[in-house]
Design a protein around this motif. Structure first.
Motif, PDB file in Angstrom:
ATOM      1  N   UNK A  47      13.370  -1.536   7.797  1.00  0.00           N
ATOM      2  CA  UNK A  47      12.074  -2.063   8.209  1.00  0.00           C
ATOM      3  C   UNK A  47      11.314  -2.512   6.974  1.00  0.00           C
ATOM      4  N   UNK A  48      10.372  -3.422   7.185  1.00  0.00           N
ATOM      5  CA  UNK A  48       9.515  -3.880   6.101  1.00  0.00           C
ATOM      6  C   UNK A  48       8.117  -3.300   6.263  1.00  0.00           C
ATOM      7  N   UNK A  49       7.387  -3.272   5.165  1.00  0.00           N
ATOM      8  CA  UNK A  49       6.008  -2.755   5.112  1.00  0.00           C
ATOM      9  C   UNK A  49       5.951  -1.253   5.368  1.00  0.00           C
ATOM     10  N   UNK A  50       6.970  -0.546   4.928  1.00  0.00           N
ATOM     11  CA  UNK A  50       7.006   0.906   5.089  1.00  0.00           C
ATOM     12  C   UNK A  50       6.237   1.605   3.977  1.00  0.00           C
ATOM     13  N   UNK A  56       1.801  -5.850   7.370  1.00  0.00           N
ATOM     14  CA  UNK A  56       2.444  -6.861   8.198  1.00  0.00           C
ATOM     15  C   UNK A  56       2.067  -8.245   7.684  1.00  0.00           C
ATOM     16  N   UNK A  57       3.060  -9.134   7.621  1.00  0.00           N
ATOM     17  CA  UNK A  57       2.833 -10.503   7.164  1.00  0.00           C
ATOM     18  C   UNK A  57       3.299 -11.475   8.244  1.00  0.00           C
ATOM     19  N   UNK A  58       2.437 -11.790   9.211  1.00  0.00           N
ATOM     20  CA  UNK A  58       2.844 -12.696  10.295  1.00  0.00           C
ATOM     21  C   UNK A  58       3.322 -14.039   9.763  1.00  0.00           C
ATOM     22  N   UNK A  59       4.455 -14.495  10.273  1.00  0.00           N
ATOM     23  CA  UNK A  59       4.985 -15.800   9.886  1.00  0.00           C
ATOM     24  C   UNK A  59       5.535 -15.894   8.482  1.00  0.00           C
ATOM     25  N   UNK A  60       5.879 -14.764   7.871  1.00  0.00           N
ATOM     26  CA  UNK A  60       6.306 -14.762   6.465  1.00  0.00           C
ATOM     27  C   UNK A  60       7.764 -15.179   6.313  1.00  0.00           C
ATOM     28  N   UNK A  90       2.872  -3.934  17.497  1.00  0.00           N
ATOM     29  CA  UNK A  90       1.608  -4.660  17.569  1.00  0.00           C
ATOM     30  C   UNK A  90       1.454  -5.568  16.353  1.00  0.00           C
ATOM     31  N   UNK A  91       0.686  -6.656  16.516  1.00  0.00           N
ATOM     32  CA  UNK A  91       0.519  -7.605  15.421  1.00  0.00           C
ATOM     33  C   UNK A  91      -0.218  -7.007  14.232  1.00  0.00           C
ATOM     34  N   UNK A  92      -0.882  -5.892  14.449  1.00  0.00           N
ATOM     35  CA  UNK A  92      -1.533  -5.187  13.347  1.00  0.00           C
ATOM     36  C   UNK A  92      -0.592  -4.212  12.654  1.00  0.00           C
ATOM     37  N   UNK A  93       0.614  -4.055  13.205  1.00  0.00           N
ATOM     38  CA  UNK A  93       1.562  -3.071  12.681  1.00  0.00           C
ATOM     39  C   UNK A  93       1.446  -1.779  13.454  1.00  0.00           C
ATOM     40  N   UNK A 100       1.288   4.100   9.096  1.00  0.00           N
ATOM     41  CA  UNK A 100       1.315   2.887   8.284  1.00  0.00           C
ATOM     42  C   UNK A 100       1.427   1.660   9.188  1.00  0.00           C
ATOM     43  N   UNK A 101       1.351   0.487   8.576  1.00  0.00           N
ATOM     44  CA  UNK A 101       1.353  -0.769   9.316  1.00  0.00           C
ATOM     45  C   UNK A 101       2.702  -1.448   9.128  1.00  0.00           C
ATOM     46  N   UNK A 102       3.647  -1.072   9.947  1.00  0.00           N
ATOM     47  CA  UNK A 102       5.037  -1.449   9.739  1.00  0.00           C
ATOM     48  C   UNK A 102       5.351  -2.777  10.424  1.00  0.00           C
ATOM     49  N   UNK A 103       6.179  -3.567   9.750  1.00  0.00           N
ATOM     50  CA  UNK A 103       6.584  -4.885  10.230  1.00  0.00           C
ATOM     51  C   UNK A 103       7.584  -4.765  11.375  1.00  0.00           C
ATOM     52  N   UNK A 104       7.645  -5.809  12.209  1.00  0.00           N
ATOM     53  CA  UNK A 104       8.641  -5.872  13.273  1.00  0.00           C
ATOM     54  C   UNK A 104       9.110  -7.313  13.441  1.00  0.00           C
TER      55      UNK A 104
END
Length: 205
Positions: A47-50, A56-60, A90-93, A100-104
């Motif tokens: 996972x990213x943003x751990x 979270x980086x939308x559209x990265x 969620x889009x906020x992570x 934390x605010x984890x990427x998906x």
């Protein structure tokens, strides 16, 4: 485990690893594990943003590129399968038990009425779609030093087709000649920062 039972690997089918420290560890570790234990290696959590300070980086696309590099590198070094930590968040992570605010791969709004497929989704889907289950990795290499910006991995699929994945990590297009001892050669043009797959039959005619 080995301190208590030195025959423990007789009862194991796989060895599983997490991908969080791929940035700072060498892929040769995977080769050593495979050589020592002769077991399939699975990545059972990525996972990213751990880590602290990440988000979270939308559209990265850069984050998708990082995933592509992880996949290409570890597939070249005996990893057989992946299980990601999160498919939809969620889009906020989150939500996350870590707080934390984890990427998906897919982000959703608060009431789950809108979904956004991330570049991560399309990067992973590219591998999942074309490298079919039970494929066998075969030798592949970019032999021109001037083409070092290109990364490749290749598989023989159960349908007797060869799947060659090519990633141009550079900012310039690259002209390549794909050579197969059995099938001959073909010319390719890879766009900058592009992920490409070539699939062809091993049968003649």
């Amino acid at each position: 485990m080995f301190e208590q039972r030195n025959d423990v690997m007789e009862y194991a089918d796989y060895i599983s690893l997490h991908a969080y420290f791929d940035r700072i560890s060498s892929p040769e570790i995977l080769d050593e594990i495979y050589a020592k234990y002769d077991k399939q290696i699975l990545y059972t959590e990525m996972s990213f943003a751990v880590f602290k300070g990440e988000k979270v980086l939308p559209g990265s696309w850069p984050r998708a590129e990082e995933l592509i590099k992880i996949l290409m590198e570890t597939l070249q070094h005996n990893v057989a399968a992946y299980v990601d930590w999160n498919l939809i968040l969620l889009e906020t992570g989150g939500p996350s038990y870590l707080g934390s605010f984890i990427e998906a791969y897919i982000l959703a709004n608060e009431d789950f009425t809108v979904f956004y497929k991330q570049p991560l989704f399309y990067a992973m889907a590219h591998f999942a779609k074309f490298i079919s289950p039970h494929s066998i990795r075969i030798s592949s290499a970019v032999i021109n030093p001037g083409k070092s910006q290109v990364i490749t991995v290749a598989y023989l699929r159960p349908d007797n087709k060869v799947c060659v994945v090519l990633y141009n990590n550079g900012t310039n297009p690259v002209a390549l000649t794909l050579a197969d001892d059995l099938k001959g050669i073909t010319k390719l043009q890879l766009k900058p920062k592009s992920l490409n797959t070539l699939i062809y039959s091993t049968r003649s005619g």
